[in-house]
Scaffold this motif. Sequence first.
Motif, PDB file in Angstrom:
ATOM      1  N   ILE A   7       0.837  -1.205   0.000  1.00 37.65           N
ATOM      2  CA  ILE A   7       0.000   0.000   0.000  1.00 37.65           C
ATOM      3  C   ILE A   7       0.870   1.253   0.000  1.00 37.65           C
ATOM      4  CG2 ILE A   7      -1.621   1.355   1.385  1.00 37.65           C
ATOM      5  CD1 ILE A   7      -2.913  -1.266   2.240  1.00 37.65           C
ATOM      6  N   VAL A   8       1.951   1.227   0.786  1.00 35.14           N
ATOM      7  CA  VAL A   8       2.849   2.383   0.840  1.00 35.14           C
ATOM      8  C   VAL A   8       3.460   2.650  -0.532  1.00 35.14           C
ATOM      9  CG1 VAL A   8       5.042   3.213   1.768  1.00 35.14           C
ATOM     10  CG2 VAL A   8       3.373   2.192   3.299  1.00 35.14           C
ATOM     11  N   VAL A   9       3.867   1.587  -1.216  1.00 31.49           N
ATOM     12  CA  VAL A   9       4.525   1.768  -2.516  1.00 31.49           C
ATOM     13  C   VAL A   9       3.560   2.343  -3.543  1.00 31.49           C
ATOM     14  CG1 VAL A   9       5.672   0.605  -4.432  1.00 31.49           C
ATOM     15  CG2 VAL A   9       6.263  -0.011  -2.090  1.00 31.49           C
ATOM     16  N   PHE A  10       2.454   1.618  -3.799  1.00 37.51           N
ATOM     17  CA  PHE A  10       1.593   2.121  -4.874  1.00 37.51           C
ATOM     18  C   PHE A  10       0.784   3.340  -4.431  1.00 37.51           C
ATOM     19  CE2 PHE A  10      -1.558  -0.968  -3.151  1.00 37.51           C
ATOM     20  CZ  PHE A  10      -2.691  -0.176  -3.105  1.00 37.51           C
ATOM     21  N   GLY A  11       0.531   3.472  -3.124  1.00 40.01           N
ATOM     22  CA  GLY A  11      -0.167   4.668  -2.644  1.00 40.01           C
ATOM     23  C   GLY A  11       0.688   5.912  -2.772  1.00 40.01           C
ATOM     24  N   SER A  12       1.981   5.786  -2.448  1.00 43.53           N
ATOM     25  CA  SER A  12       2.888   6.931  -2.570  1.00 43.53           C
ATOM     26  C   SER A  12       3.021   7.374  -4.022  1.00 43.53           C
ATOM     27  CB  SER A  12       4.269   6.573  -2.013  1.00 43.53           C
ATOM     28  OG  SER A  12       4.192   6.259  -0.643  1.00 43.53           O
ATOM     29  N   ILE A  13       3.121   6.389  -4.915  1.00 42.74           N
ATOM     30  CA  ILE A  13       3.288   6.737  -6.327  1.00 42.74           C
ATOM     31  C   ILE A  13       2.022   7.387  -6.878  1.00 42.74           C
ATOM     32  CG2 ILE A  13       3.694   5.802  -8.634  1.00 42.74           C
ATOM     33  CD1 ILE A  13       5.449   3.675  -7.360  1.00 42.74           C
ATOM     34  N   VAL A  14       0.863   6.819  -6.551  1.00 41.06           N
ATOM     35  CA  VAL A  14      -0.381   7.350  -7.092  1.00 41.06           C
ATOM     36  C   VAL A  14      -0.669   8.750  -6.566  1.00 41.06           C
ATOM     37  CG1 VAL A  14      -2.894   7.048  -7.075  1.00 41.06           C
ATOM     38  CG2 VAL A  14      -1.409   5.093  -7.536  1.00 41.06           C
ATOM     39  N   ALA A 120       8.785   5.021  -1.684  1.00 46.55           N
ATOM     40  CA  ALA A 120       8.478   3.928  -2.608  1.00 46.55           C
ATOM     41  C   ALA A 120       9.714   3.067  -2.862  1.00 46.55           C
ATOM     42  CB  ALA A 120       7.926   4.488  -3.913  1.00 46.55           C
ATOM     43  N   ILE A 121      10.867   3.718  -3.037  1.00 45.19           N
ATOM     44  CA  ILE A 121      12.106   2.969  -3.268  1.00 45.19           C
ATOM     45  C   ILE A 121      12.489   2.165  -2.034  1.00 45.19           C
ATOM     46  CG2 ILE A 121      14.572   3.207  -3.737  1.00 45.19           C
ATOM     47  CD1 ILE A 121      13.877   5.710  -5.394  1.00 45.19           C
ATOM     48  N   THR A 122      12.396   2.789  -0.868  1.00 46.34           N
ATOM     49  CA  THR A 122      12.782   2.112   0.377  1.00 46.34           C
ATOM     50  C   THR A 122      11.915   0.893   0.654  1.00 46.34           C
ATOM     51  OG1 THR A 122      13.545   4.218   1.303  1.00 46.34           O
ATOM     52  CG2 THR A 122      13.118   2.415   2.856  1.00 46.34           C
ATOM     53  N   PHE A 123      10.605   1.043   0.529  1.00 45.77           N
ATOM     54  CA  PHE A 123       9.708  -0.072   0.820  1.00 45.77           C
ATOM     55  C   PHE A 123       9.770  -1.144  -0.265  1.00 45.77           C
ATOM     56  CE2 PHE A 123       8.000   2.913   3.858  1.00 45.77           C
ATOM     57  CZ  PHE A 123       7.611   2.092   4.904  1.00 45.77           C
TER      58      PHE A 123
END
Length: 200
Positions: A7-14, A120-123
């Motif tokens: 969620i953190v990855v795609f949520g941050s990007i979106v 996003a990169i970190t997670f």
Amino acid sequence: TLQIFSIVVFGSIVNECYVNKDSQHPELLCIFNENESACSYGIAVGVIAFFGCIFFFVVDLYFQQISSVKDRKRAVLLDLGFSGFLAFLWFVAFCFLANQWQRTTLTRGFSQGADAARAAITFSFFSIIIWVVLALRALQRYRLGTDMSLFATEQFGTEPSASYPGYPGGSGVESTETYQSPPFSETLEPNPKGYQVPAY
């Protein structure tokens, strides 16, 4: 944990990785070197991982209720294959996003989404480690299942000559000392004492 990471990855990007480069460019651009493929790939992997986590969480809940040995093997092999596949996808995502982020020129507009890009990169990196661990755990479960201890709770021999386990309460040797004659089997005398046959 895996659901949160995805969620953190795609949520941050979106939410924060599509920004305006500057006031002269009103269109939204992907913060990762203006490469739309980088943002799309990160979102896709995050969504796949999220729904995959939910699916295998349900499978784990009902695993003990699966009576078929073959179905249990399929479930473990599917878990192993999916975990390895996701570990590979996250590795590619981490390398892709990190590479594009290094090439990004931070303008005033892009600097607003810099924290989200780094998150996003970190997670993505931590997701690699977790999915590798899950793949190794699934591999261990499969190896343990090869002796049928995982896939069958109580398995007896399937061969005709195989014997069933003995009764655990006794030693298996019958004792003749404690044996008594069965009930209602005493010898009948023709004329028991104190009883006479009536004459008709």
